[in-house]
Scaffold this motif. Structure first.
Motif, PDB file in Angstrom:
ATOM      1  N   UNK A 152      -9.670  15.452  -6.226  1.00  0.00           N
ATOM      2  CA  UNK A 152     -10.863  15.723  -5.408  1.00  0.00           C
ATOM      3  C   UNK A 152     -12.104  15.205  -6.126  1.00  0.00           C
ATOM      4  N   UNK A 153     -12.180  15.469  -7.424  1.00  0.00           N
ATOM      5  CA  UNK A 153     -13.313  14.949  -8.203  1.00  0.00           C
ATOM      6  C   UNK A 153     -13.385  13.430  -8.082  1.00  0.00           C
ATOM      7  N   UNK A 154     -12.240  12.792  -8.177  1.00  0.00           N
ATOM      8  CA  UNK A 154     -12.211  11.324  -8.110  1.00  0.00           C
ATOM      9  C   UNK A 154     -12.720  10.850  -6.752  1.00  0.00           C
ATOM     10  N   UNK A 155     -12.231  11.466  -5.706  1.00  0.00           N
ATOM     11  CA  UNK A 155     -12.626  11.031  -4.361  1.00  0.00           C
ATOM     12  C   UNK A 155     -14.115  11.237  -4.125  1.00  0.00           C
ATOM     13  N   UNK A 156     -14.586  12.441  -4.434  1.00  0.00           N
ATOM     14  CA  UNK A 156     -16.001  12.731  -4.147  1.00  0.00           C
ATOM     15  C   UNK A 156     -16.928  11.900  -5.037  1.00  0.00           C
ATOM     16  N   UNK A 157     -16.507  11.627  -6.274  1.00  0.00           N
ATOM     17  CA  UNK A 157     -17.341  10.794  -7.145  1.00  0.00           C
ATOM     18  C   UNK A 157     -17.537   9.412  -6.518  1.00  0.00           C
ATOM     19  N   UNK A 158     -16.467   8.839  -6.030  1.00  0.00           N
ATOM     20  CA  UNK A 158     -16.558   7.505  -5.421  1.00  0.00           C
ATOM     21  C   UNK A 158     -17.350   7.541  -4.115  1.00  0.00           C
ATOM     22  N   UNK A 159     -17.124   8.585  -3.316  1.00  0.00           N
ATOM     23  CA  UNK A 159     -17.828   8.684  -2.025  1.00  0.00           C
ATOM     24  C   UNK A 159     -19.321   8.921  -2.246  1.00  0.00           C
ATOM     25  N   UNK A 160     -19.647   9.708  -3.264  1.00  0.00           N
ATOM     26  CA  UNK A 160     -21.054   9.990  -3.572  1.00  0.00           C
ATOM     27  C   UNK A 160     -21.776   8.712  -3.991  1.00  0.00           C
ATOM     28  N   UNK A 162     -21.254   5.846  -3.052  1.00  0.00           N
ATOM     29  CA  UNK A 162     -21.467   4.983  -1.879  1.00  0.00           C
ATOM     30  C   UNK A 162     -22.347   5.651  -0.817  1.00  0.00           C
ATOM     31  N   UNK A 163     -22.838   6.854  -1.122  1.00  0.00           N
ATOM     32  CA  UNK A 163     -23.699   7.598  -0.186  1.00  0.00           C
ATOM     33  C   UNK A 163     -23.027   7.804   1.176  1.00  0.00           C
ATOM     34  N   UNK A 438     -22.718  -0.730   8.107  1.00  0.00           N
ATOM     35  CA  UNK A 438     -23.962  -0.248   7.491  1.00  0.00           C
ATOM     36  C   UNK A 438     -23.831   1.253   7.213  1.00  0.00           C
ATOM     37  N   UNK A 439     -24.241   1.639   6.023  1.00  0.00           N
ATOM     38  CA  UNK A 439     -24.238   3.046   5.626  1.00  0.00           C
ATOM     39  C   UNK A 439     -25.676   3.473   5.378  1.00  0.00           C
ATOM     40  N   UNK A 440     -26.104   4.529   6.069  1.00  0.00           N
ATOM     41  CA  UNK A 440     -27.484   5.019   5.943  1.00  0.00           C
ATOM     42  C   UNK A 440     -28.469   3.850   6.020  1.00  0.00           C
ATOM     43  N   UNK A 441     -28.210   2.968   6.963  1.00  0.00           N
ATOM     44  CA  UNK A 441     -29.119   1.857   7.228  1.00  0.00           C
ATOM     45  C   UNK A 441     -28.923   0.651   6.340  1.00  0.00           C
ATOM     46  N   UNK A 442     -28.073   0.755   5.325  1.00  0.00           N
ATOM     47  CA  UNK A 442     -27.910  -0.363   4.389  1.00  0.00           C
ATOM     48  C   UNK A 442     -26.578  -1.056   4.595  1.00  0.00           C
ATOM     49  N   UNK A 443     -26.612  -2.350   4.470  1.00  0.00           N
ATOM     50  CA  UNK A 443     -25.385  -3.135   4.605  1.00  0.00           C
ATOM     51  C   UNK A 443     -24.436  -2.795   3.455  1.00  0.00           C
TER      52      UNK A 443
END
Ligand code: GUN
Ligand code: ZN
Length: 466
Positions: A152-160, A162-163, A438-443
């Motif tokens: 879980x730490x690994x997944x959330x670290x990577x997702x965080x 990437x915003x 696009x994520x949060x407006x960014x490519x």
């Protein structure tokens, strides 16, 4: 490598011009054309990661003429796809031959998930997994990690990093599985609690309490999962339900005092408006009614249900007028066979056809966007282009393959012609159809070789500035 993951240099306030498609209501209950919002030449204005304005280019042009604008002249822009059920540790074992659910779990799944105790390995796979999601146009997913908190730490670290707007949780499983992949009743409670405190609402991340399924949880573990939902009322409950005939029979043996599979979860306090149940292929009418009353959601996973031979999901029951159930689409990698929500819609269409029902592309694309957001109680944040929502969106190339080029000769000029074009897209399209994400407006992702965007004012991240 066909794809290109690039950091973005997009200004915080900018605009995207092109054909815009999103949904403003549920086409299962309202006339389809009233549910679809379509601007053949539209403008999407983004500020600080949020949508500031959406509308017809001609009407908005004067107001926003000073903004740097990227023009996708031959594409379709949609909200990012929402995958309501997927397993990140199963990416490597997709397409495992020959078994149905219970044997498939023992033979392939448990040994693969055992590797996720190693956090650095888990980070590597989580990174590949998230890249694959973006490449397929999926911007939000409800994700099973593995039993190990490290996963879980690994997944959330990577997702965080990437915003991303992602939901995930540690699998709870304290029985009927090999030692090497079991937790204990107490450790599952303690570890889940710590992970909620560490990750829930950090950035755009959210936590889901995740008992694997009734077969691998003791009664007490399910009770403790219910207690966690009481202690943290805004986390999710994510599990599997009534997928396979043998599984349903086993659950009634393991829980002789229950009145069916859903009732096992109900007795533990796990059936509520924040619950998402994957599959539901074998549900009874009474169980659909109970899910409706509880405002719980189902993640429908057609590629998985076909691959494991689980059965045909009853769309008509889930979307009945009398007892409507919140419904999203799930790829269920690695029992599912594609990361693409377009391919998932393709299989959903065939599942419906086998039951004498036609699932229109507007319905399946609604499920893959706003419907998925509603199933996850995230419709105030994501799911369509309503101003104030988070600017996660995708650019679809309607002509990504030579066959699609023949089938879809032009961007549809009207809402009526759009239906046919997007139907072909859902049947023939896949990751090749995703030109940009696009994520949060960014490519955040752009397909190599795509030539569609022209940008007046800025950007090294946009491939073909002109
Ligand atoms: N039921 C319990 N675990 C799983 C899983 O990993 N995949 C699927 N498809 N069903 C499950
Ligand atoms: Zn699953």
């Amino acid at each position: 490598m066909q794809s290109n993951f690039s950091p973005s240099s997009v200004p915080t306030r900018h605009a995207i011009r092109g054909a815009l498609l999103d949904f403003v209501a549920d086409p299962f209950y309202y006339p389809e054309l009233e549910c679809v919002r379509y601007f053949p030449d539209g403008l999407l204005v983004v500020e600080s990661g949020l949508i500031q304005a959406v509308g017809d280019y001609g009407s908005l042009q004067a107001e926003y003429s000073d903004l740097p604008t990227t023009h996708y002249s031959n594409q379709l822009i949609m909200p990012g796809f929402v995958d309501t059920h997927i397993h990140y540790p199963q990416i490597e074992m997709v397409a495992a031959y020959g078994e149905q659910l219970l044997e498939w779990l023992n033979q392939y799944t448990f040994p693969t998930e055992a590797k996720f105790q190693d956090e650095s390995y888990a980070r590597k796979i989580a990174a590949c997994f998230l890249d694959e999601l973006l490449k397929n146009g999926t911007t939000t997913a409800l994700v099973f990690a593995a039993v190990f908190p490290e996963s879980v730490d690994a997944f959330f670290t990577e997702a965080f990093q990437r915003n991303l707007r992602m939901i995930a949780g540690k699998v709870m499983m304290d029985r009927n599985a090999p030692d090497y992949i079991r937790d204990t009743t107490e450790s599952s409670y303690e570890q889940t609690k710590q992970l909620i405190q560490k990750w829930h609402k950090k950035g755009r991340l959210l936590y889901a309490v995740t008992p694997r399924f009734a077969v691998t949880s003791s009664d007490r573990q399910l009770q403790l999962a219910g207690q966690l939902l009481q202690e943290f009322p805004d986390v999710y409950l994510h599990t599997h339900l009534s997928e396979n005939v043998k599984e349903v029979a086993l659950v009634s043996e393991l829980f002789p005092d229950s009145n069916g599979y859903l009732d096992v979860y109900d007795q533990a306090g796990l059936v509520c408006h924040r619950s998402v149940f994957a599959h539901g292929v074998q549900l009874t009418d009474a169980e659909f009614e109970r899910l409706s009353a509880a405002q719980a959601a189902i993640a429908c996973c057609p590629t998985s249900n076909l691959f494991l031979g689980s059965g045909l999901f009853k769309f008509d029951r889930a979307k009945s007028r009398a007892h409507p159930v919140k419904l999203g689409m799930g790829t269920d990698i690695g029992a599912g066979t594609s990361f693409s929500l377009l391919q998932t819609a393709n299989e959903a269409y065939k599942v419906a056809q086998l039951q004498g029902m036609s699932l229109s592309a507007f319905k399946s694309l609604y499920l893959a966007t706003l419907g998925g957001a509603e199933a996850l109680n995230l419709a105030e944040q994501i799911g369509n282009f309503t101003p104030g929502k988070e600017a996660d969106f995708i650019v679809l190339d309607l002509q990504a393959t030579s066959l699609l080029k023949l089938r879809n000769p032009q961007v549809p000029p009207t809402l009526e012609t759009l239906a046919d074009t997007v139907f072909a897209l859902t049947i023939l399209g896949d990751d090749r159809s995703i030109q940009a994400t696009y994520i949060a407006g960014e490519l955040a992702y752009e397909r190599i070789g795509s030539t569609g965007a022209s940008s007046g004012a800025y950007s090294s991240a946009h491939a073909s500035a002109s």
